[in-house]
Scaffold this active site. Structure first.
Site, PDB file in Angstrom:
ATOM      1  N   GLY A 259      47.672  25.098  90.338  1.00  0.00           N
ATOM      2  CA  GLY A 259      48.046  26.724  90.565  1.00  0.00           C
ATOM      3  C   GLY A 259      47.534  27.431  91.224  1.00  0.00           C
ATOM      4  N   HIS A 260      47.828  28.703  91.130  1.00  0.00           N
ATOM      5  CA  HIS A 260      47.409  29.940  92.003  1.00  0.00           C
ATOM      6  C   HIS A 260      45.888  30.502  91.667  1.00  0.00           C
ATOM      7  CE1 HIS A 260      49.330  31.956  88.701  1.00  0.00           C
ATOM      8  NE2 HIS A 260      48.555  32.915  88.752  1.00  0.00           N
TER       9      HIS A 260
END
Length: 353
Positions: A259-260
């Site tokens: 994920g970011h």
């Protein structure tokens, strides 16, 4: 490619015995090996299968009586899988140097290094930089400003979005997506998810006056260090403001989601279908087993091992081996699992009293 048993042993830093000038051109499992194959019988469990094949040479385990196994030559490998790494690299087919395809679309401002291969229907955007000796397959997208280091392998269908920087010798398997927007949205008022998290589910859910999920754009890109590999159909999302980072030597399997804003340390392993949620930090040499998940905004220390299917919901100190959902120390998880299996018998015993 044809190699002698002696050449292969030298490359593996292993000992060779018997007819070491014997030539082989491929590797095979013992039962299916032909006379020109090098059979891989690296543990005693594979010894009997040699009689089912026709191999004249094999890689065998320390102490094996290779002559009694019917072989003309043998290579002794003390550490079987390490030998496999060197052997498969030696016998693998080269990628080939196809030059730059006339069907590739390369912006005139892109900087292309020496000895670069770019396949058909690949698109290279403005101001992109591709390092020397990098190999790029067909139908790859390289966005504007992307930086690719020397000696990389970018396989078919890979997507590199803006803000992506790759170090040297990075390998991206087919259809890996690097730098897509993170899954980051917000509502005008605190959402039911936020309330549930804050109150541990005690607050009732409500119908919001504005149910819109407003996109938080990803501006930070992705920085991938040297010698990283990313498997087929995996994705590494761009950071929101700062970059998502993958440390040197880390290997990411197929169907993995990073994920970011995540920071993955050096020499980590992320196995198939694992997921690491946004803004989490993994230390160095962390192993995330298949189908394991790590929640957002956590810290997982150096040298942690997460067993397959584990779900981490809180910080993990360095050096822990974790299992289960929620993940606990391996010994604790096994103790609880055994107790659960004993529960029906215990209840039956109590009912008889």
């Amino acid at each position: 490619m044809v190699h002698s048993v002696k050449e292969i042993a030298a490359a593996l830093k292993a000992e060779a015995f018997g007819a070491v000038d014997l030539l082989v051109n491929s590797a095979a499992e013992p039962a299916s090996a032909g006379p020109d194959d090098l059979a891989l019988a690296m543990t005693p469990a594979y010894g009997a299968a040699l009689a089912q094949g026709r191999a004249r040479a094999a890689v065998v385990w320390p102490g094996a009586d290779w002559q009694a196994l019917g072989l003309d030559a043998a290579i002794v490998a003390p550490r079987a899988r390490l030998a496999m790494a060197g052997l498969t690299q030696m016998l693998d087919q080269p990628l080939g140097d196809g030059g730059i395809s006339p069907h590739a679309a390369i912006d005139p401002t892109a900087q292309i290094g020496a000895n670069v291969t770019i396949g058909a229907f690949t698109v290279v955007g403005a101001d992109a930089v591709i390092g020397d000796n990098t190999w790029i397959a067909d139908q790859v997208s390289v966005a504007q400003g992307v930086r690719i280091g020397a000696g990389c392998q970018i396989h078919a269908g890979v997507r590199l979005r803006r803000g992506v920087h790759l170090g040297a010798r990075v390998i991206l398997q087919p259809n890996a997506a690097i730098g897509g927007d993170g899954f980051s949205f917000v509502t005008a008022e605190p959402s039911n998810v936020e309330k549930a998290r804050e109150t541990l589910g005690e607050a009732p859910t409500e119908i919001p006056s504005d149910p819109t999920w407003y996109r938080i754009h990803s501006l930070g890109g992705v920085i991938i260090a040297d010698d990283v590999e990313v498997g087929a159909n995996s994705s590494v999302d761009a950071g929101t403001i700062r970059a998502t980072r993958i440390g040197a030597g880390t290997k990411i399997d197929s169907l993995v989601q990073v994920g970011h804003n995540v920071i993955v340390g050096e020499h980590c392993l992320l196995c198939a279908q694992a997921g690491v949620a946004g803004s989490t930090v993994l230390g160095d040499r962390v192993v995330v087993g298949g189908k394991a998940g790590v929640a957002d905004n956590l810290i997982v220390g150096d040298d942690v091992v997460l067993g397959g299917g584990s779900v981490v919901l809180s910080n993990v100190p360095k050096g822990r081996v974790m299992m289960g959902y929620p993940a606990t120390k391996m010994a604790t998880h096994i103790e609880g699992y055994k107790a659960l299996r004993r529960l029906p018998r215990t209840l039956r015993d109590l009912a008889k009293r």
